[in-house]
Scaffold this motif. Structure first.
Motif, PDB file in Angstrom:
ATOM      1  N   LEU A  70       0.842  -1.200   0.000  1.00 17.87           N
ATOM      2  CA  LEU A  70       0.000   0.000   0.000  1.00 17.87           C
ATOM      3  C   LEU A  70       0.878   1.251   0.000  1.00 17.87           C
ATOM      4  CD1 LEU A  70      -2.871   1.188   0.207  1.00 17.87           C
ATOM      5  CD2 LEU A  70      -2.633   1.032   2.689  1.00 17.87           C
ATOM      6  N   ASP A  85      -4.297  -1.452  -3.958  1.00 20.70           N
ATOM      7  CA  ASP A  85      -5.337  -0.470  -3.664  1.00 20.70           C
ATOM      8  C   ASP A  85      -5.674  -0.500  -2.174  1.00 20.70           C
ATOM      9  OD1 ASP A  85      -7.491   1.342  -4.935  1.00 20.70           O
ATOM     10  OD2 ASP A  85      -8.638  -0.014  -3.628  1.00 20.70           O
ATOM     11  N   SER A 111      -1.691  -8.076  -9.373  1.00 25.48           N
ATOM     12  CA  SER A 111      -2.890  -7.233  -9.219  1.00 25.48           C
ATOM     13  C   SER A 111      -4.162  -8.035  -9.435  1.00 25.48           C
ATOM     14  CB  SER A 111      -2.846  -6.055 -10.197  1.00 25.48           C
ATOM     15  OG  SER A 111      -1.755  -5.219  -9.896  1.00 25.48           O
ATOM     16  N   GLU A 122      -6.921  -9.108  -6.457  1.00 24.74           N
ATOM     17  CA  GLU A 122      -8.346  -8.828  -6.636  1.00 24.74           C
ATOM     18  C   GLU A 122      -9.162 -10.102  -6.409  1.00 24.74           C
ATOM     19  OE1 GLU A 122      -8.299  -7.234 -10.599  1.00 24.74           O
ATOM     20  OE2 GLU A 122      -7.568  -5.275  -9.920  1.00 24.74           O
TER      21      GLU A 122
END
Length: 190
Positions: A88, A94, A161, A165
């Motif tokens: 982060l 995110d 990524s 997710e």
């Protein structure tokens, strides 16, 4: 506290957490960014492998203990949370994904603790959804720590990524599963 190889491996995993985080505080002039990311990735992967190994050895050698059962998930959650906070800070994950994953870990840990206190821990025992979530996290995080093309071909940032997710979706799904399993007992106890 029992002391055996599986528990020692769990402690090693806990000790590795500040090593990963600490690498990101070493001045760039002493440790280049690429080397830093390689070292952090290698330490995280080694720690993740000890997670699998300590459980396997504990079952194989019949060295399971209530302390080990307590310490192992704590080590996992600390390791994942620390790595997510580093990612982060680097802008590689995110904030909402980090919040969902860390928030779920705190929520389910508290739920399991409470369910254990009322003698209903089995109703929130580890489920395969949680295992799939862990696998997705344990592959995504090293990809995001490395954050470069691997062998000049594999875009680890893109794969990391997408996998983080997936891990976030599985995180919410597994949390809903555990809460749904616990809800009848929660209603009775309230």
């Amino acid at each position: 506290m029992p002391l055996n190889l599986p528990i020692i491996l769990t402690w090693v995993r806990i000790v590795m957490i500040p090593l990963v985080v600490g690498l990101y505080y070493v001045p760039e002039s002493l440790l280049g960014l690429h080397l830093r990311d390689i070292l952090a990735t290698a330490i995280f992967v080694f720690a993740a492998l000890t997670d699998w190994l300590d459980g396997w050895l504990a079952r194989l050698w019949n060295q399971t203990s209530s302390f080990g059962a307590f310490l192992d998930p704590v080590a996992d959650k600390l390791m994942v949370s620390a790595a997510l906070l580093v990612l982060l800070n680097l802008g590689r994950v995110d904030a909402m994904i980090a919040l969902v994953i860390i928030g779920r870990e705190i929520t389910i840990s508290a739920l399991r603790e409470w369910m254990a206190q009322i003698g209903a821990r089995a109703s929130v025992a580890v489920h395969r959804l949680g295992k799939f979530k862990t696998i997705a996290q344990m592959v995504a995080i090293p990809c995001l720590l490395y954050d470069r093309r691997l062998f000049g071909v594999i875009d680890t940032h893109w794969w990391g990524s997408r996998l983080i997710e997936v891990a976030a979706v599985l995180t919410v799904w597994s949390m809903m599963y555990y809460l749904r399993r616990a809800w009848p007992i929660i209603k009775k106890s309230a």
